[in-house]
Design an enzyme around this catalytic site. Structure first.
Site, PDB file in Angstrom:
ATOM      1  N   GLU A 184      64.892  30.904  31.335  1.00 46.19           N
ATOM      2  CA  GLU A 184      63.935  30.019  30.683  1.00 46.19           C
ATOM      3  C   GLU A 184      64.578  28.647  30.607  1.00 46.19           C
ATOM      4  OE1 GLU A 184      62.264  29.332  26.361  1.00 46.19           O
ATOM      5  OE2 GLU A 184      61.427  31.171  27.209  1.00 46.19           O
ATOM      6  N   TRP A 228      72.477  26.176  22.355  1.00 48.73           N
ATOM      7  CA  TRP A 228      72.807  25.846  20.974  1.00 48.73           C
ATOM      8  C   TRP A 228      71.588  25.577  20.116  1.00 48.73           C
ATOM      9  CZ3 TRP A 228      70.537  21.160  20.469  1.00 48.73           C
ATOM     10  CH2 TRP A 228      70.369  20.423  21.654  1.00 48.73           C
TER      11      TRP A 228
END
EC number: 1.2.1.16
Length: 524
Positions: free
Chosen positions: A261, A164
């Site tokens: 990541e 988000w």
């Protein structure tokens, strides 16, 4: 810090736009929906179909069907829609800036970083994909007699799972190289910020991307997470280290490739010769961009003893002067946090540090007067290893400052973490900066910048070491991870078994002599 709440000038999102974007979601077999709220106000924002594992499976079926024709196109044709996408992102930036701010609560200047990144990162792959994907000749088994080349084939259907905190930049940055490489994408953005990803998909289709190549699903990880891994030929994930490890384990059971990541506890080193005012300004951005909700933001600030007493007071004063507000203009230095759980974590880390003897040099308080999830940018000193803020990733507007005296000492302290995502070194001596940078265990190190120099060098790889990630985004690696290397070799004139009737002993002698000659004359 300026106390400004949202006024009547705040731009409302067009209900027709929200309706068009939400219709892009793959669908919901359950018929359930999931709502989102605006961090600035807590008011309802959008409502999405809540997908199930069956919806994900159906999305993969559609994607695979569309991918076959897409993969057959030359790379330059696949890149063409994204040259147009680059222009459309810049042309329509006001619209997406409003969406990003409503969904995340971030300051507009930090939302613009996403717009720039989505455009510039796309342009890199649109310009360079054809060259990177081109078949390449390679030396064969026997000079002249063996001709070999390597071609790149798309994986097929790729899962792109994004968080988000950067709801435009991350979905675009992972999906577009996968698409240019000839894959289809089933994308799972975070529900809270799904509008931003849906906007990008809608724009890509307008730019010429065929339907069903970039299909979004929305739902809770417990409902769709396994299906997103099980149905994919490759998984690209950005998020927490714990979630990344779980995805990697599940993908490995099927021998499915993945990149991840993940988290960071990133160090910033301020050398004795650093330009103080420039470094203070840079540290503000390095630590507090997107209210610190950035995996490559700085959370540990190591300042040389000779400059500490000048730098730290100036830095703390600059932090205290930062402007916080919920305006839809460029006046704010920092905006809101996005989730209540992030605010809770920030408050917990600050209170834990205060209770255990840390000194608060700036900030330290939540600001409900500005909005439900605002927290002041906070600078801590005297932070001890027993404090959560020392070693745990805060992922919020909190930085700890430490004094150091020796280069070897500070490098050891920088590397004393399970993470290795990003780092920053500030010095007037570039040779010293590079020497320190090369000794830090991190996937990227910026000199005289916090994160932007490495991140926005799109031709260079971006990613982490240790528990900060697997594989890389950006650069050739960011494209080629979505491909399979296929070697094709043909034999001419002489077979590998020798001439007809040649004995095994004669063949062995001939190959031995050939091997020696090829080494001597550097043919190999």
């Amino acid at each position: 810090m300026t106390d400004v709440t949202i006024g009547a000038e705040a731009p409302a999102l067009d209900p027709a736009l929200i309706d068009r974007l939400t219709r892009r979601v793959a669908g919901s077999a359950s018929g359930r929906t999931v709502p989102t709220t605006a961090p600035f106000t807590g008011a309802p924002l959008a409502e999405f179909p809540a997908c199930t594992s069956a919806d994900v499976e159906a999305a993969f079926a559609r994607a695979r069907k569309a991918q076959r024709a897409w993969a057959a196109k030359p790379a330059r044709e696949r890149a063409a829609p994204f040259l147009r996408f680059h222009d459309l992102v810049l042309d329509r930036q006001s619209e997406i800036l409003d969406i990003i701010q409503w969904e995340t609560g971030k300051a507009r200047r930090h939302a613009f970083e996403e717009v720039y990144d989505a455009a510039a990162g796309t342009l890199y792959y649109a310009r360079h994909a054809a060259r990177l994907l081109r078949s390449a000749r390679t030396p064969g088994a026997m000079p002249m007699a063996t001709r070999a080349y390597v071609r790149r084939r798309p994986k097929g259907a790729v899962s792109v799972i994004t968080p988000w905190n950067y709801p435009l930049a991350l979905p675009v940055g992972d999906a577009i190289p996968a698409l240019v490489a000839g894959n289809a994408v089933v994308a799972k953005p975070d529900t809270q910020t799904a509008l931003s990803a849906l906007w990008a998909i809608d724009l890509a289709v307008e730019a010429g991307l065929p339907e069903d190549l970039w299909i979004p699903v929305v739902g809770e990880p417990a409902d769709v997470g396994d299906a997103l891994v099980d149905g994919a030929d490759y998984v690209a994930f950005t998020g927490s280290s714990a979630s990344g490890a779980a995805i990697a384990r599940r993908a490995s059971e099927q021998l499915t490739g993945c990149s991840a990541e993940l988290g960071g506890k990133n160090p910033m080193v301020v050398c004795a010769d650093a330009a103080v005012d420039w470094t203070v300004e840079g540290a503000i951005r390095a630590c507090f961009s997107n209210a610190g909700q950035l995996c490559i933001a700085m959370e540990r600030l190591y300042v040389h003893d000779r400059i500490y007493d000048e730098f730290v007071p100036k830095f703390a004063a600059a932090v205290r002067d930062m402007t916080l507000n919920a305006r839809f203009d460029f006046s704010a230095d920092m905006g809101s946090l996005t989730y209540q759980r992030q605010l809770d974590r920030v408050v917990k880390h600050v209170e834990d540090a205060r209770d255990k003897g840390a000194t608060i040099l700036a900030g330290g308080q939540a600001r409900p007067d500005l909005g439900p999830m605002f927290h002041e940018p906070t600078v801590l000193s005297d932070v001890a290893p027993t404090m959560a803020a020392c070693a745990e990733e805060t992922f919020g507007p909190v930085v700890s400052v430490y004094r150091y005296t020796d280069e070897d000492e500070v490098i050891e302290r920088c590397n004393d973490t399970d993470y290795g995502l990003n780092a920053s070194v500030w010095t007037r001596d570039l040779a010293r900066g590079r020497r320190i940078a090369e000794r830090i265990d991190a996937g990227t190190v910026n000199i005289n910048e916090g994160y932007g120099s490495a991140w926005a060098s799109y031709g260079a790889p971006m990613g982490g070491t240790k528990r900060s990630g697997l594989e890389r985004r950006h650069g050739p690696e960011g494209l080629l991870r979505y491909t399979e290397a296929q070697t094709i070799a043909s034999q001419h004139y002489v077979g590998l078994g020798g001439t007809p009737g040649m004995s095994g002993e004669t063949l062995a002698r001939a190959l031995t002599l050939g091997g020696r000659l090829m080494k001597r004359f550097r043919i190999r």
